[in-house]
Design an enzyme around this catalytic site. Sequence first.
Site, PDB file in Angstrom:
ATOM      1  N   TYR A 107       0.789  -1.216   0.168  1.00  0.00           N
ATOM      2  CA  TYR A 107       0.017   0.037  -0.003  1.00  0.00           C
ATOM      3  C   TYR A 107       0.675   1.156  -0.051  1.00  0.00           C
ATOM      4  CZ  TYR A 107      -4.126  -2.811   0.683  1.00  0.00           C
ATOM      5  OH  TYR A 107      -5.258  -3.728   0.750  1.00  0.00           O
TER       6      TYR A 107
ATOM      7  N   GLU B 171      -7.889  -7.685   5.391  1.00  0.00           N
ATOM      8  CA  GLU B 171      -6.838  -8.859   5.102  1.00  0.00           C
ATOM      9  C   GLU B 171      -5.986  -9.258   6.065  1.00  0.00           C
ATOM     10  OE1 GLU B 171      -4.806  -6.277   2.156  1.00  0.00           O
ATOM     11  OE2 GLU B 171      -6.636  -5.939   1.172  1.00  0.00           O
TER      12      GLU B 171
END
Length: 426
Positions: free
Chosen positions: A98, A140
């Site tokens: 990310y 996640e």
Amino acid sequence: MLSEQSVPVVRATLPAVGAAIGEIADLFYAELFADRPELLRDLFNRGNQANGRQRQALAGSIAAFAGMLLERPDERPDTMLARIAGKHASLGITSDQYELVHRHLFAAIAQVLGDAVTPEVAEAWDEVYWLMAGALIARESRLYQEAGVADGEVWQRMEIVARRRETADVVSYTLRRADGCPAGPFRPGQYVSVQAQLPDGARQIRQYSLSAAPGAGDWRISVKRLRDGAGPEGEVSSWLHGHARPGDLLTVSLPFGGLVPDETGDGPLLLASAGIGGTPMLSVLGHLTATGTARQVVVAHADRSPADHAHREELRALADRNPHARLSLWYERGHGADGSAAGRMDIGSLDLPEDLTACLCGPLPFMKAVRADLLRRGVPARRIHYEVFGPDLWLGRDAADAAGAGRAVGAAGTAVDDAAASPADS
């Protein structure tokens, strides 16, 4: 929730960002792959990069999430985040990625919008990104914990123990862990990712539904060979059809996703599918039949012809064995001999129970048409769930196209509604 200072900034700039999001996405991916070429080779779908579908999906998810933050600040777009998180987990995505995406995405925004990206604008959109990223990272991580693995450690070697040609374009593969242990549990309607080592050295990844009910000890996937053009599209399915044989080993992820929101519930279900979209429905119907549940289930499937309908006899046998199941079939060609109807699926012809939950899987135009029919019949949007593989252009087109026309906020909220219980891929 966006901070008070960011709300007016995002609201004022969302139309401009929406109008430019396609250009931003193009530049973002170009710079990302220039910096990290192995991502295109080994992680991203080269076919969807070549045809632009991944860019459309990215645009849609950004517009939809920003619009949701503005229009429904007290709600979390859980269904949208759940879908993205499931796909990311099946690819082994970890939190450090990310940071990489953030760096290249915001560089692309600054380059495309130029002086319009003031420090206040940059700070507000940075907040949007990290609200979404933080929520996904947390989801996640929970998925990895539930699977009993470290973050990203989802891959295992599995042996092909059986191969069966279902139709001219569909082959099924039965998989067992290479160490001889049972393949492991999964929920009906889930999917796995499969890595294919291609002749040019690339490791491309695709998702395939588990097409048999859980509990057998082995897993089964059914792979349709895509033939709609030259180039990278269909390269993994073509490789599997051409090379994968019993005794070969594949690298396969743990199961993720969730087409049926509550597979242990007792409310009525509609399983509506077309083409290869029937594979997760086999798993769901097989599970309901094997467990002897009294849950009422309406099974509706459409295909080109009986010969093109993968697992056709298996579907009929499962429906016949389940006293609470009703099966309806539509074929464009070769209909009638077995009680099937002609043409495309007609939801209006079905006697649907009240308070049903609908699960859809198939081509995007099919799912949109069925969803519209269900809404007209009074089925609430929150009870209509869907599954797609590859970029989710349902959300991408609705949100990004309208955002580009200057109607981003309202369209993004509508797109989130359209994604009820199954949001966009990223």
